[in-house]
Motif scaffolding. Structure first.
Motif, mmCIF file in Angstrom:
data_model
loop_
_atom_site.group_PDB
_atom_site.id
_atom_site.type_symbol
_atom_site.label_atom_id
_atom_site.label_comp_id
_atom_site.label_asym_id
_atom_site.label_seq_id
_atom_site.Cartn_x
_atom_site.Cartn_y
_atom_site.Cartn_z
ATOM 1 N N ARG A 178 33.062 37.159 33.104
ATOM 2 C CA ARG A 178 34.419 37.672 32.843
ATOM 3 C C ARG A 178 35.384 36.494 32.717
ATOM 4 N N ARG A 230 39.377 37.000 32.136
ATOM 5 C CA ARG A 230 40.047 37.503 33.336
ATOM 6 C C ARG A 230 40.098 36.435 34.417
ATOM 7 N N VAL A 231 39.027 35.656 34.522
ATOM 8 C CA VAL A 231 38.985 34.575 35.518
ATOM 9 C C VAL A 231 40.064 33.533 35.228
ATOM 10 N N SER A 281 43.507 34.909 36.132
ATOM 11 C CA SER A 281 43.690 35.000 37.585
ATOM 12 C C SER A 281 43.844 33.618 38.206
ATOM 13 N N GLY A 307 46.756 38.407 42.173
ATOM 14 C CA GLY A 307 45.969 38.485 40.939
ATOM 15 C C GLY A 307 44.481 38.343 41.207
ATOM 16 N N VAL A 308 44.113 37.432 42.114
ATOM 17 C CA VAL A 308 42.706 37.264 42.471
ATOM 18 C C VAL A 308 42.162 38.527 43.121
ATOM 19 N N ASN A 351 43.239 41.551 42.780
ATOM 20 C CA ASN A 351 43.131 42.597 41.756
ATOM 21 C C ASN A 351 41.874 42.402 40.905
ATOM 22 N N THR A 352 41.604 41.154 40.531
ATOM 23 C CA THR A 352 40.412 40.860 39.742
ATOM 24 C C THR A 352 39.141 41.232 40.496
ATOM 25 N N SER A 407 36.361 44.018 39.653
ATOM 26 C CA SER A 407 34.984 43.569 39.519
ATOM 27 C C SER A 407 34.039 44.454 40.316
ATOM 28 N N SER A 444 35.383 35.152 45.055
ATOM 29 C CA SER A 444 36.826 35.005 45.286
ATOM 30 C C SER A 444 37.185 33.561 45.627
#
Length: 402
Positions: free
Chosen positions: A31, A34-35, A38, A294-295, A297-298, A302, A331
């Motif tokens: 991903r 998205r990574v 974030s 943001g992390v 949420n990601t 996931s 994370s």
């Protein structure tokens, strides 16, 4: 796997730390867009904090270097006002009296002179260009640690003549670019013999034209009473001299003498910079918090997207602890990536801005260590809930998820 005699089933598998890192990295690579987004929030927060600390320390180091160069052992004593609001007169021999104080190394004086300055006699008298006149002793420049940009300073012979030395701002306002040019002081034509470099501790002197005490008395009706006394003493005795300076200059009327330490203004600037640094660090912390959200949420998304993967791994023997470690590792890697990029950006910004300002770039090691610690904390906090949620998914429910 080996079956036990009592029908225990498969033994739970255990992942080595290397396997956990590899599995976590695979989740991030799958991903990438998205990574990146974030990690960008973490990077911005860390870059802001590292740059703020770096620029603050670089500025402070430059300020301390300037203080060391200019000296913190200089005191000034100025004529104050009496009970009627009139400016008092300091004794004519005030500088000589101050020189008698044991630790004092140098003492000199300046005085306000009532002489209007014009570029030439063709300019109306009221147009003075904001430049005033002061009388100065020949040892003033040595006491203040000033330098001449062009020409020369007042000499024992020249202080009796209609010659002047201009401060940097005064020369600019009068349009004087070289020595030998003349200006008008009242109705007297005065030759400019020197232009000074800016005086960092005394910016007010940058806007004046200075003549010798004898010349001021001869040509402009000056009464010989100084307005400001400057003295330098040993570093260790500054406060002791400060305590007796007013009493020495004007015994019995010391309340009418204002004593100050010019370097205190630069020290106050450092304190102001510290307050601004705290504010900017707060803004950086807010950006870091937003990045942490943001992390989180990601990682939550996931977990939702990878329920089948989680169910399959659980069915094959992965323990809840292994699932937790997998997502917690993802994370930490995600926040660590943002932190590393942010630290590099913050360091680069510090070096770039410091070079433009002519400072020596200073990035304290503790700021980088703090950035690393902050990213680890953000990674753990942001990934803890998603990791626990992933570990609690039942294999049958996860495998049946669409």
């Amino acid at each position: 796997m080996r079956h036990g005699s009592s029908g225990q089933g498969l033994k739970p598998s255990r992942l080595s730390p290397r396997d956990i890192l590899r599995v976590g990295a695979v989740g991030l690579r799958a991903r990438r867009a998205r990574v990146v987004l974030s990690a960008l929030g973490i990077a911005i927060g860390i870059a802001t904090m590292v740059a703020v600390v770096g620029l603050s320390e670089s500025s402070r180091a430059d300020l301390m270097a300037r203080l060391d160069r200019l000296g913190t052992n200089l005191l000034t004593a100025e004529a104050g006002e009496d009970s009627t609001g009139q400016r008092v007169k300091l004794p004519k021999n005030a500088a000589a009296m101050v020189e008698r104080i044991g630790p004092v190394q140098r003492a000199t004086a300046t005085a306000d002179v009532d002489a209007r300055i014009r570029r030439s006699d063709l300019v109306p008298e009221e147009r003075t260009a904001g430049v005033t006149t002061q009388a100065a002793r020949t040892d003033l420049l040595a006491t203040l640690g000033g330098e001449v940009a062009r020409g020369s300073w007042l000499t024992p012979a020249g202080e009796h003549l209609p010659t002047a030395v201009l401060g940097a701002v005064a020369a600019d306002r009068l349009g004087i670019t070289r020595t030998g040019e003349t200006i008008m002081m009242n109705d007297t034509r005065v030759v400019v013999v020197g232009i000074l470099e800016p005086l960092e501790l005394f910016p007010t002197l940058d806007r004046v034209a200075m003549v010798g005490f004898p010349a001021a008395e001869r040509y402009f009706g000056f009464d010989g009473h100084p307005t400001t006394i400057f003295e330098r003493s040993t570093d260790a005795s500054v406060e002791d001299v400060r305590a007796v300076l007013a009493r020495t200059i004007s015994p019995g009327n010391e309340a009418q003498v204002k004593v100050s330490r010019p370097s205190d203004a630069l020290a106050a600037k450092a304190a102001t910079d510290e307050g601004l640094t705290a504010l900017m660090l707060g803004l950086g912390a807010v950006a870091l918090l937003v990045g942490g959200v943001g992390v989180a949420n990601t990682m939550v998304i996931s977990v939702l997207e990878r329920r089948q993967e989680i169910g399959l791994r659980r069915s094959l023997g992965a323990t809840r602890n292994a699932i937790r470690l997998q997502f917690l590792t993802e994370s930490l890697l995600l926040s660590g990536l943002g932190g590393a990029v942010g630290a590099l950006l913050g360091t680069a910004a510090t070096h770039g801005f410091a070079r433009v300002q002519g400072w020596t770039a200073v990035v304290p090691p503790w700021s980088l260590a703090g950035a690393l610690a902050a990213t680890l904390v953000i990674g753990v906090v942001a990934g803890l809930y998603p990791a626990i949620r992933a570990s609690r998914l039942r294999p049958t429910v996860a495998l049946s998820a669409p």
